[in-house]
Design an enzyme around this catalytic site. Sequence first.
Site, PDB file in Angstrom:
ATOM      1  N   PRO A 120       0.803  -1.214   0.000  1.00  0.00           N
ATOM      2  CA  PRO A 120       0.000   0.000   0.000  1.00  0.00           C
ATOM      3  C   PRO A 120       0.835   1.262   0.000  1.00  0.00           C
ATOM      4  O   PRO A 120       1.817   1.381   0.726  1.00  0.00           O
ATOM      5  CB  PRO A 120      -0.792  -0.109   1.316  1.00  0.00           C
ATOM      6  CG  PRO A 120      -0.402  -1.400   1.931  1.00  0.00           C
ATOM      7  CD  PRO A 120       0.876  -1.810   1.332  1.00  0.00           C
ATOM      8  N   GLU A 121       0.429   2.191  -0.821  1.00  0.00           N
ATOM      9  CA  GLU A 121       1.004   3.523  -0.816  1.00  0.00           C
ATOM     10  C   GLU A 121      -0.027   4.465  -0.186  1.00  0.00           C
ATOM     11  O   GLU A 121      -1.050   4.009   0.315  1.00  0.00           O
ATOM     12  CB  GLU A 121       1.352   3.934  -2.253  1.00  0.00           C
ATOM     13  CG  GLU A 121       2.264   2.908  -2.932  1.00  0.00           C
ATOM     14  CD  GLU A 121       2.637   3.267  -4.354  1.00  0.00           C
ATOM     15  OE1 GLU A 121       2.761   4.468  -4.649  1.00  0.00           O
ATOM     16  OE2 GLU A 121       2.814   2.349  -5.173  1.00  0.00           O
TER      17      GLU A 121
END
Length: 291
Positions: free
Chosen positions: A2-3
Amino acid sequence: MPELPEVETVCRGLKPVLEGHRLTRVQTRRGGLRIPFPAGFVQHLTGRRVCQLHRRAKYILADLDNGETLVIHLGMSGRMTVYRDGAALVLDGLAGESVAAEEGHGPHDHVILFTDAPARIVFTDHRRFGLMTILKTAHLAEDRLFDGIGPEPLADSFTPASLSARIKGKKTAIKSALLDQRVVAGLGNIYVCESLFRAQISPRRQASTVAGARAAQLVPAIKEVLRDAIIAGGSSLRDYRHSNGQLGTFQHHFDVYGRTGEPCLRPGCGGTIRRIVQAGRSSFYCPKCQR
DNA sequence: ATGGGGGCCTGCCGGC
DNA sequence: TGCCGGCAGGCCCCCA
């Protein structure tokens, strides 16, 4: 995995079951993830109320009523599953969300938080690059996890001028510079590739040459890409309470990421998306319209 | 001081 | 079918 947009989506998805709620029980199923859980981890959390749930860079922060903060990082493969009202909701920010198949514990379910929502929140991370720890809320900013982290890209303070100042004189490629969390917080491989595409800047370009006019293109591109992704993730969360197993699957749409050999989507460009390796990471770009 | 490479973990996918 | 190499969206340490 995840960013920033995915972490933001997970954070928003957790709010209804965490913010304002008390942790009634906490279970750990191993001694730690990327770093060991601190001594007394479970005892520190049990019985505490979560005053505020928020995000900084790729970290989810749960401020507790005892002056401490539960710090959560999803690493590359971390996800949260919320069990509530007989429904199970997977928050991984990637596929938006999906409904968990079953309630049993898998081998990679590492931490379980029970809250008085009531809900059960399971942290799963098969690669164990994530982390969970506890820090003093008042001293978060000075902790080595957060010390030196750059501006939030969606904040008003992130401007072409501020980006320029941070990349001025940098000899490394702009791609690598944007992955550096000290330059700007929260970007990872995907959104760096996508931002550079929107700004028509080659990932290979030396960072110092982006300072100035090109930064004026890049900063809005970064904000746009992140906002679009958050809106997409957020919209997939809207039906949370009504989740009944029939939620549509949100598909991320990327212009360049993972599209090696496919046509550039910029109208009239006609280029072909290429994959190169920079600092050990894949970069995807259109060599024709990104310069 | 800065930047690149390797390592941490496990799972998945494609090719042979 | 099975094995093997390559790959994965993060981050930190080490060395040049």
